[in-house]
Motif scaffolding. Structure first.
Motif, mmCIF file in Angstrom:
data_model
loop_
_atom_site.group_PDB
_atom_site.id
_atom_site.type_symbol
_atom_site.label_atom_id
_atom_site.label_comp_id
_atom_site.label_asym_id
_atom_site.label_seq_id
_atom_site.Cartn_x
_atom_site.Cartn_y
_atom_site.Cartn_z
ATOM 1 N N ARG A 80 -24.829 -16.769 -70.598
ATOM 2 C CA ARG A 80 -25.485 -15.820 -71.467
ATOM 3 C C ARG A 80 -26.997 -15.849 -71.301
ATOM 4 O O ARG A 80 -27.679 -14.897 -71.523
ATOM 5 C CB ARG A 80 -25.134 -16.115 -72.937
ATOM 6 C CG ARG A 80 -23.639 -15.929 -73.231
ATOM 7 C CD ARG A 80 -23.386 -15.956 -74.702
ATOM 8 N NE ARG A 80 -21.970 -15.914 -74.971
ATOM 9 C CZ ARG A 80 -21.292 -16.870 -75.571
ATOM 10 N NH1 ARG A 80 -21.894 -17.962 -75.966
ATOM 11 N NH2 ARG A 80 -20.003 -16.759 -75.796
ATOM 12 N N GLY A 117 -20.481 -13.144 -70.562
ATOM 13 C CA GLY A 117 -20.338 -14.159 -71.592
ATOM 14 C C GLY A 117 -18.998 -14.154 -72.281
ATOM 15 O O GLY A 117 -18.891 -14.662 -73.407
ATOM 16 N N GLY A 120 -20.375 -21.090 -70.568
ATOM 17 C CA GLY A 120 -20.534 -19.776 -71.191
ATOM 18 C C GLY A 120 -21.932 -19.585 -71.741
ATOM 19 O O GLY A 120 -22.526 -18.526 -71.623
ATOM 20 N N LYS A 121 -22.520 -20.637 -72.381
ATOM 21 C CA LYS A 121 -23.858 -20.494 -72.930
ATOM 22 C C LYS A 121 -24.883 -20.305 -71.823
ATOM 23 O O LYS A 121 -25.848 -19.566 -71.956
ATOM 24 C CB LYS A 121 -24.201 -21.711 -73.776
ATOM 25 C CG LYS A 121 -23.352 -21.844 -75.043
ATOM 26 C CD LYS A 121 -23.770 -23.050 -75.857
ATOM 27 C CE LYS A 121 -22.950 -23.143 -77.140
ATOM 28 N NZ LYS A 121 -23.335 -24.310 -77.947
ATOM 29 N N LYS A 176 -14.285 -10.078 -75.886
ATOM 30 C CA LYS A 176 -15.734 -10.271 -75.918
ATOM 31 C C LYS A 176 -16.251 -10.604 -77.312
ATOM 32 O O LYS A 176 -17.043 -11.526 -77.490
ATOM 33 C CB LYS A 176 -16.418 -8.997 -75.399
ATOM 34 C CG LYS A 176 -17.931 -8.970 -75.547
ATOM 35 C CD LYS A 176 -18.600 -10.149 -74.839
ATOM 36 C CE LYS A 176 -20.108 -10.093 -75.013
ATOM 37 N NZ LYS A 176 -20.768 -11.295 -74.472
#
Length: 451
Positions: free
Chosen positions: A451, A30, A447-448, A99
């Motif tokens: 995750r 992520g 990215g979401k 991060k």
């Protein structure tokens, strides 16, 4: 030279091969921040490219330690171990920032601690050659403060210039190449062993950047992030610290006479000692302009905006790739110009060459302001926008310009009064094929999903 080239190739190969797996790891972890207002890229792009660069650094040092000639650098000096210690610390801080986006003051403290770790292991400035004065020995505190300041300034300069795809890695590679040629000349031509660690650091730094650039050129598939920009900034500063203040002017045996006269006459030789700082020339100008621009508008000097030099190049009309190449050009002109001046400072041809190349650079900056037309015999060799329009196209254009305005108005009225037989299908937001992948609507959030 062959062993340096082997070290460079191994470093580049390891960095290149590891960047792909690191990209997949960054997506899973992520490490793909949201698009900010000042960003140029359109899609969330994974960071953590500094992981591959750090392992490339480790591979280069490991290979050099097992080579016959370069092994003497590790036997006679503790500087490679000092570099590895400071690089590991700054790399770890960069990974955490990529991060979790840690505070800027924490990053600054980490940079100072990494520089202090290198100083404790012997990688520090011992003295400075000052023109007209001679060799000035530094106390322990003076050397430490100067070393820490050089490391912090170089790290943040590299981090500051990392605004376009491939920009920071390419500019650092150019500066490292010029610095490698200088330090290798001092080490090989004059037999100064104190220049050997700096030569090794420059070769490894070039390998790190060259191995990462294929993945980072526009459109970039991965960013180096702070883990990469701070790492290559520290290696760049370590090369300058390793050779600055440890090469005695009398050891060069270029001139006879007093030490003061030797230092004064060998000033051109010491100009490339500032080669790692030439990369700061462009970012420093950008920094000063940004502070003036923001304070003039009544904003904070630390407020982010889209007024940096690379943003201005894009606004003028340069493409992404051309803007990066222009920045490469100015970095190479500054770095290799200083290198050429150190070889022969009395040559007027070097000055004239720098002036001529500077004029070419100014023309390149203003290139989008005009679109020159090429001769008809050369049209097949240039892009379509530089070709002349054919006679048929010119005739159609002239006919359209001379058409009666009444006919155009009648045709428009007839179209508006005609019954609509079909409706256009609405364009779905975020669909491909309209001015790029995500020309309209919200951007996809990879990215979401990761995750």
């Amino acid at each position: 030279m062959r062993e340096y080239l082997l070290t460079l190739c191994i470093t580049a190969a390891v960095t290149y091969l590891l960047t792909g797996p690191v990209r997949k790891f960054a997506i899973v972890a992520g490490a793909m921040p949201e698009i900010r207002a000042r960003d140029v890229h359109r899609e969330p792009t994974p960071r953590l490219g500094g992981i591959a660069m750090f392992f490339g650094l480790c591979a280069g040092l490991l290979v050099a330690d097992h080579l016959t000639n370069l092994n003497e650098v590790f036997a006679k000096s503790n500087e490679p171990r000092a570099l590895l210690s400071g690089a590991a610390l700054i790399w770890l801080i960069g990974v955490l920032d990529d991060k979790f986006e840690i505070d800027a003051l924490i990053k600054l403290g980490g940079q100072m601690i990494a520089a202090g770790v290198m100083v404790m292991q012997g990688l520090t400035i011992l003295w400075l050659p000052i023109p007209g004065v001679g060799n000035v020995a530094l106390t322990q505190w003076q050397g430490t403060l100067l070393t820490v300041a050089l490391v912090v300034i170089t790290i943040n300069a590299v981090n500051f210039v990392d605004g376009l795809d491939g920009l920071a890695a390419g500019m650092v590679c150019i500066a490292a190449a010029a610095f490698f040629l200088y330090s290798y000349r001092i080490w090989y031509s004059y037999g100064i062993e104190a220049a050997a660690p700096a030569t090794l650091f420059a070769a490894i730094l070039m390998g790190m950047c060259l191995g990462f650039l294929p993945h980072n050129m526009h459109p970039a598939r991965i960013f180096m992030g702070d883990s990469g920009s701070m790492l290559i900034g520290l290696v760049l500063a370590a090369g300058a610290i390793s050779i600055t203040g440890q090469v005695d002017p009398d050891a060069l045996a270029l001139f006879t006479g007093s030490e003061k006269a030797a230092v004064h006459q060998t000033v051109p030789v010491y100009i490339p000692l500032l080669l790692p700082l030439t990369i700061i020339a462009v970012p420093a100008a950008d920094l000063v302009l940004a502070i003036v621009r923001r304070t003039w508008r009544g904003q904070s000097p630390f407020a982010a905006d889209r007024g940096h030099l690379h943003h201005r190049l894009l606004e003028i009309g340069h493409s992404h790739s051309r803007a990066v190449l222009i920045m490469y050009f100015w970095s190479a002109l500054i770095g290799f110009g200083a290198l050429a001046y150190s070889v022969n400072s009395a040559s007027m041809w070097i000055v004239l060459g720098v002036v001529f190349l500077s004029a070419i650079g100014l023309v390149l900056l203003l290139l989008p302001r005009f679109t020159p037309r090429t001769p008809r015999w050369a049209e097949r060799f240039v892009p379509p926008r530089y070709r002349r329009r054919g006679q048929a196209a010119e005739a159609l254009t002239e006919a359209a310009e001379t058409a009666p305005q009444e006919a155009v108005a009648q045709e428009r009225t007839a179209q508006e009064c005609a019954p609509a037989t079909e409706e256009r299908a609405p364009v779905t937001a975020g669909t491909t094929g309209v001015n790029g992948a995500t020309a309209i609507g919200p951007r996809s959030r990879i990215g979401k999903a990761a995750r």
